[in-house]
Design an enzyme around this catalytic site. Structure first.
Site, PDB file in Angstrom:
ATOM      1  N   ASP A 171      12.709 -20.517  15.351  1.00  0.00           N
ATOM      2  CA  ASP A 171      12.595 -19.915  16.681  1.00  0.00           C
ATOM      3  C   ASP A 171      13.187 -18.517  16.628  1.00  0.00           C
ATOM      4  O   ASP A 171      13.921 -18.169  15.703  1.00  0.00           O
ATOM      5  CB  ASP A 171      13.353 -20.767  17.713  1.00  0.00           C
ATOM      6  CG  ASP A 171      13.235 -20.180  19.112  1.00  0.00           C
ATOM      7  OD1 ASP A 171      12.097 -19.919  19.542  1.00  0.00           O
ATOM      8  OD2 ASP A 171      14.260 -19.949  19.769  1.00  0.00           O
ATOM      9  N   SER A 172      12.884 -17.731  17.658  1.00  0.00           N
ATOM     10  CA  SER A 172      13.451 -16.387  17.730  1.00  0.00           C
ATOM     11  C   SER A 172      14.971 -16.444  17.913  1.00  0.00           C
ATOM     12  O   SER A 172      15.658 -15.475  17.613  1.00  0.00           O
ATOM     13  CB  SER A 172      12.819 -15.635  18.895  1.00  0.00           C
ATOM     14  OG  SER A 172      12.981 -16.368  20.087  1.00  0.00           O
ATOM     15  N   CYS A 214       8.946 -21.724  18.644  1.00  0.00           N
ATOM     16  CA  CYS A 214       8.794 -20.594  19.561  1.00  0.00           C
ATOM     17  C   CYS A 214       7.337 -20.478  20.019  1.00  0.00           C
ATOM     18  O   CYS A 214       6.429 -20.400  19.190  1.00  0.00           O
ATOM     19  CB  CYS A 214       9.211 -19.333  18.811  1.00  0.00           C
ATOM     20  SG  CYS A 214       9.087 -17.830  19.754  1.00  0.00           S
ATOM     21  N   GLU A 238      19.856 -16.814  29.186  1.00  0.00           N
ATOM     22  CA  GLU A 238      20.843 -16.570  28.126  1.00  0.00           C
ATOM     23  C   GLU A 238      22.164 -16.057  28.683  1.00  0.00           C
ATOM     24  O   GLU A 238      23.213 -16.244  28.072  1.00  0.00           O
ATOM     25  CB  GLU A 238      20.271 -15.616  27.093  1.00  0.00           C
ATOM     26  CG  GLU A 238      19.159 -16.316  26.376  1.00  0.00           C
ATOM     27  CD  GLU A 238      18.771 -15.706  25.071  1.00  0.00           C
ATOM     28  OE1 GLU A 238      19.249 -14.625  24.740  1.00  0.00           O
ATOM     29  OE2 GLU A 238      17.960 -16.341  24.392  1.00  0.00           O
ATOM     30  N   CYS A 252       7.510 -21.734  27.234  1.00  0.00           N
ATOM     31  CA  CYS A 252       8.569 -20.925  26.613  1.00  0.00           C
ATOM     32  C   CYS A 252       9.740 -21.852  26.334  1.00  0.00           C
ATOM     33  O   CYS A 252      10.057 -22.732  27.147  1.00  0.00           O
ATOM     34  CB  CYS A 252       8.990 -19.801  27.549  1.00  0.00           C
ATOM     35  SG  CYS A 252      10.449 -18.901  26.971  1.00  0.00           S
ATOM     36  N   HIS A 299      12.818 -21.521  26.539  1.00  0.00           N
ATOM     37  CA  HIS A 299      13.982 -21.487  27.436  1.00  0.00           C
ATOM     38  C   HIS A 299      13.763 -22.203  28.767  1.00  0.00           C
ATOM     39  O   HIS A 299      14.720 -22.567  29.433  1.00  0.00           O
ATOM     40  CB  HIS A 299      14.349 -20.036  27.761  1.00  0.00           C
ATOM     41  CG  HIS A 299      14.957 -19.299  26.618  1.00  0.00           C
ATOM     42  ND1 HIS A 299      14.332 -19.180  25.395  1.00  0.00           N
ATOM     43  CD2 HIS A 299      16.140 -18.643  26.499  1.00  0.00           C
ATOM     44  CE1 HIS A 299      15.100 -18.465  24.583  1.00  0.00           C
ATOM     45  NE2 HIS A 299      16.201 -18.127  25.240  1.00  0.00           N
TER      46      HIS A 299
HETATM   47  N1  DGL Z   1      11.334 -18.433  21.957  1.00  0.00           N
HETATM   48  C1  DGL Z   1      10.562 -17.577  22.831  1.00  0.00           C
HETATM   49  C2  DGL Z   1       9.314 -18.346  23.301  1.00  0.00           C
HETATM   50  O1  DGL Z   1       9.277 -19.554  23.332  1.00  0.00           O
HETATM   51  C3  DGL Z   1      11.366 -17.083  24.007  1.00  0.00           C
HETATM   52  C4  DGL Z   1      12.488 -16.138  23.636  1.00  0.00           C
HETATM   53  C5  DGL Z   1      12.013 -14.831  23.058  1.00  0.00           C
HETATM   54  O2  DGL Z   1      11.257 -14.077  23.716  1.00  0.00           O
HETATM   55  O3  DGL Z   1      12.403 -14.535  21.934  1.00  0.00           O
HETATM   56  O4  DGL Z   1       8.347 -17.725  23.664  1.00  0.00           O
END
Ligand code: DGL
Length: 285
Positions: free
Chosen positions: A18-19, A81, A166, A198, A200
């Protein structure tokens, strides 16, 4: 900081990429259903957010992450992600794996989420809330229409939600107000199912429900991916039999481990101790 790109330990694990921290919501759902396996989670927190990055950049980051996780012993990788799954998964599967890792399986979150959304919806009018990149990629709409040409899809980019979550602002009135604004248009589209596309957004799930209306059913990519992974492993014994069962998870971050611990523990619901690593290009190495 340690540059990890040559440590082979030959453990066969499930890798998650993930990011940053958000993908821990996916890991959490997966481990609830599949607690026995060994997991390696890589959060590229140094370069997050990914939500506004270009396709070429995301493809490069994804290649680096795949290289890293393979060196940790991953035989199955999940792009947790949504942004990476939308923008880079197809090229990884079609261009990178055949040439470099023909036996490796890399799965994303879009397809399982889309399948679950179609199973859930009765009217076939589906909303998608996601980052700007995911919305602009059109991946959710394309995949939904691939499986059902009659489906109507309404998308909404919610770029402010990731930073607010966050910051730990999920319960603040400002966040509720912004979410209400984002969902205003979707509310008028008569959707009966809303995809949280997403990593989050599951943190805000009850607020999404309150704002979009209780009659709309919510499908989060974290839950859908975990459910479909259980199904995938039962249908692919050739993949499953290679997975080690140590009921352990290892965490790696490309940025400050202390911040990762603080935020990550909120997303996962348990204390974690990540190792800091640098993601590098291994092409040609
Ligand atoms: N993990 C990203 C997603 O699911 C969200 C956070 C980011 O933009 O890095 O799209």
């Amino acid at each position: 900081m340690q540059i990890v790109h040559s440590s082979h330990n030959f453990l066969l694990m499930i890798g998650l990429f993930d990011s940053g921290f958000g993908g821990l919501t996916v890991l959490r759902e997966i481990r609830e259903r599949l607690p026995d396996y060994t997991y390696a989670y890589l959060g590229d927190s140094a370069r997050m957010p990914y939500g506004n990055k270009t396709q070429e950049t995301l493809y490069r980051y994804a290649r680096q992450a795949v290289d890293f996780l393979v060196r940790q012993g991953a035989t199955l990788i999940i792009f947790a992600c949504n942004t990476v799954s939308s923008e880079a998964l197809r090229r990884i599967q079609q261009e990178y794996l055949p040439e470099k890792y023909p036996a490796l399986k890399v799965l994303g979150v879009i397809r399982p989420t889309v399948e679950k959304a179609l199973e859930t919806s009765k009217t076939n009018i589906i909303g998608v809330a996601a980052t700007r990149s995911t919305v602009l990629s059109g991946a959710y709409e394309r995949e939904l229409k691939k499986l059902d040409t009659t489906v109507q899809v309404y998308q909404q980019a919610c770029p402010l939600l990731v930073p607010l979550i966050e910051e730990g602002w999920e319960k603040k009135p400002e966040t509720r107000m912004i979410l209400k604004k984002y969902l205003l248009r979707l509310k008028s589209c008569h959707i009966d199912t809303l995809v949280l596309g997403c990593t989050h957004y599951p943190i805000l799930e009850s607020e999404f429900h309150r704002k979009i209306g209780q009659r709309v059913r919510i499908v989060s990519s974290a839950t859908a991916t975990a459910e479909k992974l259980v199904d995938y492993l039962s249908r692919h014994p050739e993949v499953e039999k290679n997975l080690e069962r140590k009921a352990q998870s290892k965490f790696f971050t490309s940025d400050d481990p202390a911040r990762f611990t603080a935020l990550g523990s909120r997303f996962l619901g348990e204390q974690i101790a990540p190792r800091q690593v640098e993601l590098v290009n291994l092409e040609g190495v």
